[in-house]
Write a protein that holds these residues in place. Structure first.
Motif, short mmCIF file in Angstrom:
data_model
loop_
_atom_site.label_atom_id
_atom_site.label_comp_id
_atom_site.label_asym_id
_atom_site.label_seq_id
_atom_site.Cartn_x
_atom_site.Cartn_y
_atom_site.Cartn_z
N GLU A 561 8.72 11.23 22.05
CA GLU A 561 8.83 9.99 21.29
C GLU A 561 9.17 8.89 22.27
O GLU A 561 9.27 9.13 23.48
N GLN A 704 22.24 12.25 15.10
CA GLN A 704 20.85 11.90 15.38
C GLN A 704 20.11 13.05 16.06
O GLN A 704 20.64 13.70 16.96
N ARG A 705 18.86 13.28 15.62
CA ARG A 705 18.02 14.33 16.20
C ARG A 705 16.84 13.72 16.94
O ARG A 705 16.39 12.62 16.63
N SER A 707 12.96 13.39 17.75
CA SER A 707 11.75 13.51 16.94
C SER A 707 10.69 14.27 17.74
O SER A 707 10.03 13.69 18.61
#
Length: 733
Positions: A561, A704-705, A707
């Protein structure tokens, strides 16, 4: 909910409304009622306008400011905007279940007192959630009764609880419909002319972070009655109410308006089957307006235009010569290749790609790639018809394997004779599914004939993109738009090399507020990434395979990403006939340079999660992901998603980690709403594309991860037993 405020133009919230409604209105061209579909266009003479409940200034079913006990049709999606006395409310109401409604609201209050600014700001912005429950439906003599919690977390600025009853009448002496509503309110709805006090309603102490449940306030403190009446006749409606909201903060501190009366009045007009407009006189001193859009995923704006399939022709009508039923063809490589090529051409006519075919004397396995239809059941039905037209008469058993990226997702097995016998059965869909079975796909047989046309394969596409940014206190809605140039290369089944170059054409996300955090800035530096016009959005190589029965695996290496690149591995256990799936993912990622070329910054982290997926009735999916996040925090994400057979998806999530509310900052913990609208629903043409967005009240760094493209579960689930069965009616389309 948490609040972020600063001095900003008085028209900031109003200016963002047009952009928001433009996004939602793309799906607004269908009927209000979920129970019936009606054509678009002007109402014909004698047309009975839909009786879907109208919305109040908070975006909930109700009168002017006060709620009613009505519920929207199941799955109704209702964005609205209301404005009066310097207050703009952007509302999103969703009927999650027939008895449960949820809402998100973004409000701006303009301060009119230069000597005492509202919380120190001339325009105060607030985000909050509501929930309302129906206790019982309306009966012949019994009113509908509902209970609701408004702004039940965070600052509690609009915190209210209520119990309300509504009864509908159709008096012979009066045309149209009459609705009477009465209720009791607490909090804001109990602040005017209270009649009792129940316990002590303490001041909610959410600190500067907000985002915590205000349970110490619910149904406590002063109680006040409210009531109202609504009359509708055709497209017109009139409303009058007695309000129990004293508007203490707005009238005393902000001096936004002068509250002279307890009564509000309004007139509304159903401009179309989706759009309702209203004008109001409020509290004896103010004029107000609303615009309401109501849409339902179950009813698209137009009928899906899918080319008619070729009918199944029974073998008895064209293979009467006994010699044609011989299996000798299966021993000839040349004959099998000829059948493969004919089948590939037949599938191509239906928008399907032949991955491979395994041919034996009485059975055939076909692996297909569905690039056109959102429904995998429809693709399986089209493949079965193509097989019945092309394969020699001796082939009785069909095995159809929908594939994604060379990975077989499931196998549908059926008999050719059943296909020939049931096509015109009155209950054809249920009948064919009763004799079909869905099994694990397994690996492609060693003797499978791989299509020579698709490997290696190179493809490119150009598509527009939008990148929104929400709830910046100076400009509540920011947006970047541009184009993506995508390229993909598939050298062999299961392998893919893909990338995208992004060119921003216009936008203002780069002007947003700079990030600040006590945690590593894993997401709050998004403004820095928005400074560049031409970027390498992603570039990666991916491998998918089946390591065993009911097992699926993925490995990805590259730039995932715009913010992160690295190495990712995933394994998923998901039986085709089970509602339960279990998965695990492990990633090593490094933060990319702001210019999004090939370089990296100093920050790297090992992150990963163990996941559990459970399919619930009515197409709900509950998911729990537990593990380590990008900022190094450890915890779990809980999500609930509702998927409709036409591809609509709507859900919500929240994440709790070992980061304290103070360290997390504004919002206390990560949470949000997700929405995905299929392009096929909007255009009425087959497409697998969709428009999706995630709305967070605030974007912070905790929970938060990364993507990673191509995560397994969503694609695998679409071709498993429950999803295929739910759409069995599309097998014959």
């Amino acid at each position: 909910m948490p609040v972020t405020c600063r001095r900003s133009p008085r028209s900031a919230l109003t200016a963002s409304v047009a952009a928001f409604l433009a996004v939602v209105a793309t799906g607004a061209a269908q009927p209000l009622l979920a129970q019936e579909a009606v054509p678009s266009g002007p109402a014909p003479r004698g047309f009975a306008w839909p009786q879907t409940p109208s919305l109040n200034f908070y975006g909930a079913p109700g009168l002017v400011d006060m709620p009613s006990a009505e519920m929207l049709p199941d799955a109704q999606f209702a964005p609205s905007f209301s404005y009066f006395a310097g207050q703009g409310r952007l509302n999103l109401q969703v009927q999650a279940l027939p008895w449960l409604g949820v809402a998100f609201r973004y409000t701006g209050i303009q301060n009119q007192n230069p000597n005492q600014l509202l919380f120190g700001f001339d325009t105060y912005y607030d985000r909050n959630f509501d929930v309302r429950f129906r206790l019982w439906k309306e009966g012949r003599y019994r009113p509908a009764v509902a209970v609701g919690l408004q702004d039940f977390a965070g600052t509690g600025l609009f915190g209210s609880e209520y119990i309300v009853a509504t009864k509908t009448f159709e008096p012979e002496a009066l045309p149209g419909r009459l609705k009477l509503t009465a209720g009791l309110g607490w909090g804001r709805f109990g602040s005017n002319n209270s009649i009792a006090t129940l316990g002590t309603r303490g001041r909610f102490q959410g600190g500067d972070t907000g985002g915590e449940l205000s349970t110490d306030q619910w149904f406590r403190g002063d109680v006040a009655p409210f009531a109202g009446i609504e009359w509708t006749n055709g497209p017109w409606g009139l409303k009058a109410e007695y309000s129990s909201d004293a508007y203490t903060l707005e009238t005393r501190q902000a001096q936004a308006f002068d509250r002279r009366s307890d009564f509000n009045f309004g007139i509304e007009y159903q401009a179309s089957r989706q759009l309702r407009l209203g004008a109001y006189y409020l509290y004896g001193s103010e004029l107000g307006i609303t615009a309401q859009i109501q849409t339902n995923p179950r009813h698209p704006p137009s009928v899906m235009q899918v080319p008619a399939p070729t009918p199944v022709v029974p073998r008895s009508s064209w293979a009467q010569d006994e010699a044609l039923w011989s299996q000798s063809w299966a021993g000839s490589q040349k004959a099998r290749i000829k059948v493969r090529d004919l089948l590939a051409e037949a599938l191509k006519q239906d928008g399907l790609i032949l991955e491979s075919v395994t041919l034996k004397g009485t059975s055939a396995e076909v692996r297909i790639r569905n690039t056109r239809y959102r429904s995998e059941t429809l693709a399986v039905g089209r493949a079965a018809r193509a097989m019945s037209r092309v394969l020699p008469p001796s082939v009785e058993s069909f095995r159809i394997v929908p594939s994604s990226g060379g990975l077989g997702m499931s196998a549908v097995e059926l008999r050719r004779s059943d296909l020939e016998a049931l096509e015109f059965s009155p209950q054809a869909a249920d009948a064919i599914w009763a004799v079909a079975t869905v099994k694990d796909a397994g690996a492609a047989p060693a003797e499978a004939l791989v299509s020579e046309e698709i490997y290696p394969a190179f493809s490119t596409s150009i598509s527009p993109y939008t990148s929104p940014s929400y709830f910046d206190p100076s400009v509540p809605f920011r947006l970047d738009i541009g184009v993506d140039l995508d390229a993909s290369y598939r050298p062999a089944p299961g392998w893919r090399i893909a990338g995208a170059i992004r060119q921003r054409i216009w936008g203002n996300v780069a002007d947003g507020r700079p990030g600040s955090s006590k945690l590593p800035q894993v997401r709050t530096d998004a403004r820095e990434y928005a400074q560049y016009g031409t970027t390498l959005n992603r570039l990666y190589v991916e491998r998918r395979w089946k390591p065993g029965h009911n097992l699926y695996a993925r490995a990805t290496l590259g730039y995932f990403e715009r913010m992160y690149g690295g190495l990712s591995g995933e394994i998923l256990w998901k039986p085709v006939d089970s509602p339960l799936g279990l998965g695990a993912e492990l990633n090593y990622v490094r933060q990319r340079d702001f210019n999004q070329r090939l370089g990296f910054r100093d920050y790297d982290v090992v992150t990963g999660h163990a996941s559990a997926y459970l399919e619930l009735p009515k197409n709900y999916l509950m998911q729990v992901d537990a593990g380590r996040y990008l900022a190094g925090d450890v915890g779990a994400t809980f999500s609930l998603m509702r998927t409709f057979n036409n591809g609509w998806r709507l859900g919500g999530f929240f994440t709790l980690t070992d980061v304290s509310a103070d360290d997390f900052g504004e919002g206390s913990f990560d949470k949000g709403i997700t929405l995905s609208i299929p392009v096929s629903w909007l255009l009425g043409q087959p497409s697998r594309n969709s428009y999706g967005l995630t709305i967070r009240p605030v974007q912070r760094d905790g929970g938060q991860r990364v993507s990673v493209p191509g995560r397994l579960y969503g694609q695998i689930r679409a071709a498993h037993g429950k999803s295929l069965t739910a759409q069995r009616g599309r097998f014959w389309e």
